[in-house]
Design a protein around this motif. Structure first.
Motif, PDB file in Angstrom:
ATOM      1  N   LEU A  44      15.296   3.243   0.400  1.00 26.30           N
ATOM      2  CA  LEU A  44      13.998   3.838   0.718  1.00 26.30           C
ATOM      3  C   LEU A  44      13.825   5.165  -0.006  1.00 26.30           C
ATOM      4  N   GLY A  45      14.907   5.934  -0.099  1.00 24.61           N
ATOM      5  CA  GLY A  45      14.841   7.209  -0.821  1.00 24.61           C
ATOM      6  C   GLY A  45      14.548   7.001  -2.294  1.00 24.61           C
ATOM      7  N   GLN A  46      15.203   6.004  -2.915  1.00 31.83           N
ATOM      8  CA  GLN A  46      14.971   5.724  -4.335  1.00 31.83           C
ATOM      9  C   GLN A  46      13.533   5.290  -4.575  1.00 31.83           C
TER      10      GLN A  46
ATOM     11  N   SER B 289       4.049  10.438   3.157  1.00 35.55           N
ATOM     12  CA  SER B 289       3.223   9.293   2.772  1.00 35.55           C
ATOM     13  C   SER B 289       3.994   8.327   1.888  1.00 35.55           C
ATOM     14  N   ALA B 290       4.773   8.868   0.956  1.00 34.36           N
ATOM     15  CA  ALA B 290       5.546   8.006   0.061  1.00 34.36           C
ATOM     16  C   ALA B 290       6.576   7.196   0.836  1.00 34.36           C
TER      17      ALA B 290
ATOM     18  N   PHE C  19      15.790  14.084   4.015  1.00 33.63           N
ATOM     19  CA  PHE C  19      14.516  13.908   4.716  1.00 33.63           C
ATOM     20  C   PHE C  19      14.366  12.472   5.236  1.00 33.63           C
ATOM     21  N   VAL C  20      14.750  11.505   4.417  1.00 33.07           N
ATOM     22  CA  VAL C  20      14.641  10.094   4.823  1.00 33.07           C
ATOM     23  C   VAL C  20      15.538   9.818   6.026  1.00 33.07           C
ATOM     24  N   ARG C  21      16.765  10.286   5.980  1.00 34.55           N
ATOM     25  CA  ARG C  21      17.690  10.059   7.094  1.00 34.55           C
ATOM     26  C   ARG C  21      17.178  10.702   8.380  1.00 34.55           C
ATOM     27  N   ALA C  22      16.680  11.925   8.283  1.00 33.68           N
ATOM     28  CA  ALA C  22      16.165  12.612   9.472  1.00 33.68           C
ATOM     29  C   ALA C  22      14.956  11.886  10.044  1.00 33.68           C
TER      30      ALA C  22
END
Length: 710
Positions: A196-198, A179-180, A219-222
């Motif tokens: 996006l991760g930050q 969700s984040a 997780f973001v990259r995947a």
């Protein structure tokens, strides 16, 4: 402004006007079958109610985009003040648009954000529209519409597409981390994975979930690698059928189209085919297809175009791909001969060596088992799928007439009968499972042909035409349902035998490339093909062991609660008890067209004694022999061989070529020379018992010493 505000649509209107980018095909009972994308302007899923969207996702979006959503009236004055102060102090630019204000741009094009931003007047108008929207819509309605209409990343629009593609799950199951990440995409759809991760980690801390920041970068990259992935958990029972329907109907994006398919039957057909193909791996089979028709209406009830994961060509539609028909064309051939009263079900045909001259040389058909059965009835020849009797039947009907019959039954033969020649009797033409199955449905319908239908209300009965006479179609169905007649080839206990009435035919194409099982019951027609999309040959697989078990499974499923009985014989069919002379076949009751009925079948005397008379086995009449001018004539020999020789006749028979003695014996090597020749076989008394006209071709030989001098 009043006119502008009044033009704003209601919640009900916005929801009704929403269109997914996919067309959803439903089965005849309204069950979802297949999603097929037709709009490539954006990837939109289904409209989801607010109760079907994860609370964690709603919280993340509101924390990121509009913290005071439930307390303001469409305008967040505190956010506007903070944004203005940031501009004055030079601390960057903070967004102040509420979810409601953003929604006005999503549902009203003039208020959509442009690359150059909005003018002051546009911003004021948007604020006023947001307040009006709050007066007419509830907060849950506003949030629901926003989450269904907002763009996230790439072509993903709306929470359903986001969840199904990026996270491969339903929107109700989105967790805090997912969700984040989704929420911060709204602020920067094209932001880098690092940024996006930050932002996601910062939002997770606001959500009091700081532990979710661990491993967040990976997780973001995947997740971002799936931005163009296939939609997860989507109905995908009939992708090939969906494309066929789309070619005909062209429905608008978002449409829900009810079709003729039965989802339960479709699911069972897929499972049965995959299970049996798994068991046939050793036979080098990777592909298969199934089609099921309702006999009366022509509606397609099941359409499996591929074996799915078992196939190296899963997207090839094998229901419509053309393959050699093999023996599956024989029922149409015999029905034509019976209809024309050239043959009856008890007519005798010789299953023995045959050579037919053609423009390309000699055509010598063979049976599947390389054996000969001698004199057999039409019933036995068709039910046991003997090749040579079928070729003899085609010689009676003629290839041109048979080709035209097949075309009238909807088969895609685009060449003349002369092009296919006598091999047409053995299925040398390319057909599709769809057209072949529908042609079998014509036999099930007493010879009435109509095109297949794919909509539940459609029926081809109004546009049907009689192609095969009802009497001939019924007799062929009776033959194909006779397990005793097919026992010679298939035995009494095989997958072709069912506990209820069915008529069935198998077929295998040249070099074991295609394997078919086609048949019908009182209510349904089922067609199965197995083989390889690449055209690779199968190993030790026949119609009984390949397509037959799948056909048997599907027929049993269709009739698990409904019986199947043989239809009543139509007018013009006459039943008669028949006795075969010399016990060629057991006595039985058989069926005839019109006045062709007989009670006794007798072989002519010369036919009964033919086996005792010597005849020429080689060369067969019409043989063309080509000589090589670079090989010495004495090394180029042609075998003259006799057959059906009685004891002691092997040395006594004589050979003549063009009236001149050539030698004696059951086997003789003869030196040919260019020209047309008449080869004769004489018995011990000098009587001519057989002859064969042949042609020898070749350039002038280097030596003609072996040529007789006249």
């Amino acid at each position: 402004m009043a006119g502008t505000v009044c033009a704003m649509p209601s919640y009900e209107q916005v929801k009704a006007q929403y269109r997914a980018s996919d067309v959803i095909l439903l089965d005849r009972n309204g069950q979802p079958l297949q999603r097929l994308r037709t709009d490539y302007q954006g990837r939109r899923g289904d409209w989801l109610a607010i109760g079907d969207i994860s609370p964690a996702f709603q919280e993340a979006v509101l924390l990121s985009e509009d913290k005071r959503f439930y307390s303001h009236d469409g305008i967040d004055w505190r956010a506007i003040g903070a944004a203005a102060w940031d501009i004055v102090t030079g601390h960057g630019r903070r967004g102040a648009s509420t979810v409601t204000m953003q929604l006005t741009g999503l549902i009203d094009e003039p208020y959509q954000r442009r690359p150059q931003g909005r003018s002051l007047r546009q911003k004021i108008d948007q604020m006023l529209l947001a307040r009006e929207l709050e007066h007419h819509w509830s907060k849950p309605q506003i949030l629901e519409a926003y989450l269904n209409l907002v763009s996230f990343r790439g072509e993903l629009v709306g929470v359903d597409a986001l969840a199904r593609v990026l996270f491969q799950k339903h929107a109700s199951g989105l967790n805090a981390r997912e969700s984040a990440l989704a929420a911060v995409m709204l602020r920067g759809p094209n932001a880098s994975p690092k940024l996006l991760g930050q932002r996601s980690c910062a939002l997770l801390r606001q959500m009091e979930q700081p532990q979710e920041c661990e491993g967040l970068a990976a997780f973001v990259r995947a997740s971002l690698r799936r931005v163009a992935a296939r939609r997860a958990d989507s109905q995908g029972l009939a992708p090939h059928f969906a494309r066929w329907v789309m070619e005909q109907e062209h429905p608008q994006p978002g449409a829900r189209l009810k079709t003729s398919l039965d989802a339960d039957l479709q699911r069972f057909a897929i499972q049965s085919m995959q299970r049996h193909l798994q068991a046939l791996k050793a036979g080098n089979i990777g592909d298969g297809a199934v089609v099921v028709f309702d006999n009366a209406t022509g509606q397609v009830l099941a359409y499996v175009g591929s074996s799915g994961e078992l196939s190296s060509s899963a997207w090839v539609d094998h229901v419509r791909a053309r393959r050699q028909a093999g023996s599956t064309l024989k029922p149409f051939l015999y029905s034509q001969a019976i209809e024309q009263e050239r043959l009856t079900a008890v007519s005798l045909l010789e299953d023995g060596p045959l050579g037919l001259p053609t423009g390309n040389g000699l055509y010598i058909p063979q049976n599947y088992d390389k054996r000969f059965s001698g004199w057999v009835s039409v019933r036995t020849a068709l039910a046991s799928s003997l090749n040579i009797p079928a070729v003899r039947t085609l010689a009676l009907v003629t290839p041109d007439a048979f080709q035209q019959r097949l075309v009238n039954l909807g088969l895609p033969l685009d060449r003349t009968g002369d092009f296919y020649g006598y091999s047409l009797a053995l299925g040398s033409a390319d057909v599709s499972l769809l057209t072949l199955g529908n042609a079998y449905r014509a036999l099930a319908n007493e010879g009435r042909y109509s095109p297949p239908a794919y909509l539940p209300a459609a029926s081809g009965a109004e546009s049907s035409s009689t192609v095969v006479s009802p009497a001939a179609a019924w007799i062929v169905g009776d033959i194909l349902s006779d397990r005793h007649a097919r026992a010679r080839t298939f035995g009494l206990d095989s997958p072709l035998a069912t506990r209820f009435w069915t008529a069935v035919k198998t077929g295998t194409s040249k070099d074991m490339r295609d394997n078919w099982c086609m048949g019908w019951s009182q209510r349904y027609t089922v067609g199965v093909w197995v083989g390889n999309s690449s055209g690779a040959s199968m190993r030790d697989v026949s119609g009984v062991s390949g397509a037959g078990p799948i056909w048997h499974d599907i027929m049993n499923f269709l009739h698990r609660r409904v019986d199947s009985k043989q239809p009543e014989a139509p007018a013009g069919v006459v039943a008669r008890h028949v006795v075969f002379d010399s016990g060629l076949e057991p006595a039985r009751t058989d069926y005839f067209v019109g006045d062709t009925a007989v009670s006794t079948v007798r072989a002519r005397r010369e036919l009964k004694s033919a086996a005792a008379l010597p005849s020429i086995a080689s060369p067969v009449g019409g043989t063309i022999v080509a000589l090589d001018p670079d090989i010495p004539p004495e090394n180029q020999k042609l075998l003259l061989q006799a057959k059906a020789l009685a004891a002691g006749d092997a040395d006594a028979v004589q050979w003549r070529v063009d009236g001149r003695p050539a030698g004696t014996g059951g086997r003789l090597m003869w030196t040919p020379w260019p020209g047309r020749h008449n080869v004769e076989l004489l018995d011990a008394e000098g009587r001519v018992r057989d002859s064969a006209a042949i042609e020898v071709r070749g350039a002038a030989l280097k030596s003609l010493t072996s040529r007789p001098r006249g």
